[in-house]
Design a protein around this motif. Structure first.
Motif, mmCIF file in Angstrom:
data_model
loop_
_atom_site.group_PDB
_atom_site.id
_atom_site.type_symbol
_atom_site.label_atom_id
_atom_site.label_comp_id
_atom_site.label_asym_id
_atom_site.label_seq_id
_atom_site.Cartn_x
_atom_site.Cartn_y
_atom_site.Cartn_z
ATOM 1 N N UNK A 279 20.413 24.258 4.806
ATOM 2 C CA UNK A 279 21.455 24.572 5.787
ATOM 3 C C UNK A 279 21.900 26.031 5.645
ATOM 4 N N UNK A 280 23.177 26.303 5.367
ATOM 5 C CA UNK A 280 23.583 27.683 5.163
ATOM 6 C C UNK A 280 22.816 28.320 4.020
ATOM 7 N N UNK A 281 22.480 27.534 3.000
ATOM 8 C CA UNK A 281 21.686 28.049 1.893
ATOM 9 C C UNK A 281 20.301 28.481 2.342
ATOM 10 N N UNK A 282 19.769 27.815 3.375
ATOM 11 C CA UNK A 282 18.511 28.253 3.956
ATOM 12 C C UNK A 282 18.664 29.603 4.621
ATOM 13 N N UNK A 283 19.793 29.812 5.299
ATOM 14 C CA UNK A 283 20.058 31.110 5.937
ATOM 15 C C UNK A 283 20.148 32.216 4.893
ATOM 16 N N UNK A 284 20.875 31.952 3.807
ATOM 17 C CA UNK A 284 20.998 32.936 2.732
ATOM 18 C C UNK A 284 19.624 33.250 2.145
ATOM 19 N N UNK A 285 18.832 32.213 1.917
ATOM 20 C CA UNK A 285 17.497 32.396 1.344
ATOM 21 C C UNK A 285 16.601 33.193 2.285
ATOM 22 N N UNK A 286 16.729 32.949 3.584
ATOM 23 C CA UNK A 286 15.956 33.715 4.560
ATOM 24 C C UNK A 286 16.294 35.211 4.462
ATOM 25 N N UNK A 287 17.579 35.525 4.320
ATOM 26 C CA UNK A 287 17.995 36.924 4.222
ATOM 27 C C UNK A 287 17.445 37.554 2.943
ATOM 28 N N UNK B 93 14.960 39.862 12.058
ATOM 29 C CA UNK B 93 14.829 40.078 10.612
ATOM 30 C C UNK B 93 13.855 39.082 9.990
ATOM 31 N N UNK B 94 13.865 37.847 10.479
ATOM 32 C CA UNK B 94 12.974 36.828 9.919
ATOM 33 C C UNK B 94 11.510 37.190 10.125
ATOM 34 N N UNK B 95 11.237 37.963 11.157
ATOM 35 C CA UNK B 95 9.853 38.367 11.415
ATOM 36 C C UNK B 95 9.296 39.221 10.285
ATOM 37 N N UNK C 86 12.524 24.692 14.346
ATOM 38 C CA UNK C 86 11.364 25.159 15.113
ATOM 39 C C UNK C 86 11.434 26.664 15.332
ATOM 40 N N UNK C 87 12.626 27.170 15.661
ATOM 41 C CA UNK C 87 12.779 28.606 15.889
ATOM 42 C C UNK C 87 12.548 29.392 14.601
ATOM 43 N N UNK C 88 12.998 28.851 13.472
ATOM 44 C CA UNK C 88 12.775 29.519 12.192
ATOM 45 C C UNK C 88 11.288 29.648 11.897
ATOM 46 N N UNK C 89 10.555 28.557 12.085
ATOM 47 C CA UNK C 89 9.119 28.582 11.821
ATOM 48 C C UNK C 89 8.390 29.534 12.768
ATOM 49 N N UNK C 90 8.839 29.589 14.005
ATOM 50 C CA UNK C 90 8.212 30.493 14.971
ATOM 51 C C UNK C 90 8.482 31.952 14.634
ATOM 52 N N UNK C 91 9.617 32.222 14.029
ATOM 53 C CA UNK C 91 10.001 33.607 13.740
ATOM 54 C C UNK C 91 9.279 34.174 12.516
#
Length: 321
Positions: free
Chosen positions: A126-134, A238-240, A263-268
């Motif tokens: 969840x939010x931890x996934x967002x932090x990890x993505x950054x 940024x995820x790209x 789905x959007x995360x995986x696409x990015x």
């Protein structure tokens, strides 16, 4: 920005005072010489929100498991800035002095520095996934692999909670441990998936223990974390830039973060593997934990083989010069 003092530690809790200010509480499990794997929890959740079965599963596979309390959660520092009001939250208008996910990612990297960990497998929910993505986007050399569980990109058209969930989140904070436990069970019944029901006895015990660990409800802290998400906006561009091998896991009946977010995360993220689990909601229920451990372990092992091959190739190239 200043941070308030963290509460007193318990026997298992350790603390790292970061140069940027926050004091981060964390725990370590598994073999000391194991490959580091960091678990980053979600909105308002402390490090004990990761199921014991999951932590033990990673430790049994040889990982050195690190869990942290994010700022404004658990026993980590409370940030001394006013929280956004309810109107700001509903309109997604964060305060100008709000911290954001970049600050929380810096806390995560700061903890790795304090522990002497150069490179880590990141797992965030969840939010931890967002932090990890950054972290993966801004510090690619620190991330061996990334597993993003029921998270999203920050784009307003994907990953949004159901209106019924928003109404539940808008309720005033519980005033007693009994009220908190019942609120937790009711929320799980709402956001959990029909294919993976929660263990109510286990959840009741956890909700009681976490109330005691953090000293009651923390509505202002959760509001500041919501402000951090909103202040970060759409992170799709940024995820790209993420280069770490990535796994994106989501349930198909998630009322907290709509499956479109996964789905959007995986696409990015170029090359990301997307696994959407039928019947899974926004909860690490007993029936799905073992699969998540296996999926993440497979990703980490594959990333390790890739790193080994790259190192060997670089060595051969050097020898041939």
């Amino acid at each position: 920005m200043t941070a308030t003092e963290a509460p007193r530690a318990t026997e298992d809790d350790r603390f790292a005072d970061l140069p940027a200010g926050p004091r981060i509480c964390h725990r370590l499990d598994g073999p000391e010489d194991g490959e580091p794997l960091l678990l980053v929890a979600g909105l308002g959740l402390d490090l004990t929100s990761w199921p014991r079965r999951m932590v033990d599963g990673f430790a049994a596979r040889g990982f050195r498991v690190v869990r942290l309390d994010n700022r404004d959660a658990g026993r980590s520092s409370r940030i001394a800035t006013p929280p956004p009001g309810r109107t700001r939250q509903l309109l997604a208008r964060p305060r100008p002095d709000a911290y954001d996910l970049t600050d929380m990612a810096a806390d995560t990297v700061g903890l790795l520095d304090a522990l002497g960990i150069a490179r880590v497998h990141l797992v965030g929910m969840s939010m931890g996934g967002m932090i990890s993505q950054v972290v993966a986007a801004r510090h690619p050399h620190r991330v061996a692999s990334l597993t993003s569980i029921f998270s999203t990109t920050g784009h307003r058209r994907v990953g949004q909670p159901a209106r019924s969930t928003i109404l539940r989140l808008a309720k005033a904070a519980p005033r007693t441990v009994e009220e908190s436990v019942e609120r937790h069970l009711a929320m799980l019944a709402h956001i959990g998936g029909p294919g993976f029901p929660p263990d109510d006895d286990l959840e009741r015990a956890w909700a009681t223990a976490v109330w005691e660990r953090v000293g009651g409800a923390r509505s202002q802290e959760v509001a500041r974390q919501i402000g951090a998400i909103q202040a970060s906006g759409d992170r799709t561009p940024e995820l790209a830039g993420i280069t770490a091998p990535t796994l994106v896991v989501h349930g198909d009946v998630d009322r907290m973060v709509h499956p479109s977010g996964g789905r959007a995360t995986a696409e990015a993220i170029a090359g990301a593997r997307h696994v959407e689990i039928p019947g899974m909601g926004h909860h690490l229920a007993p029936g799905v934990v073992d699969r998540l451990v296996e999926l993440t372990t497979d990703l980490a092992r594959g990333a390790g083989r890739t790193d080994t091959a790259r190192s060997a190739g670089a060595q051969r190239t050097g020898e041939n010069r």
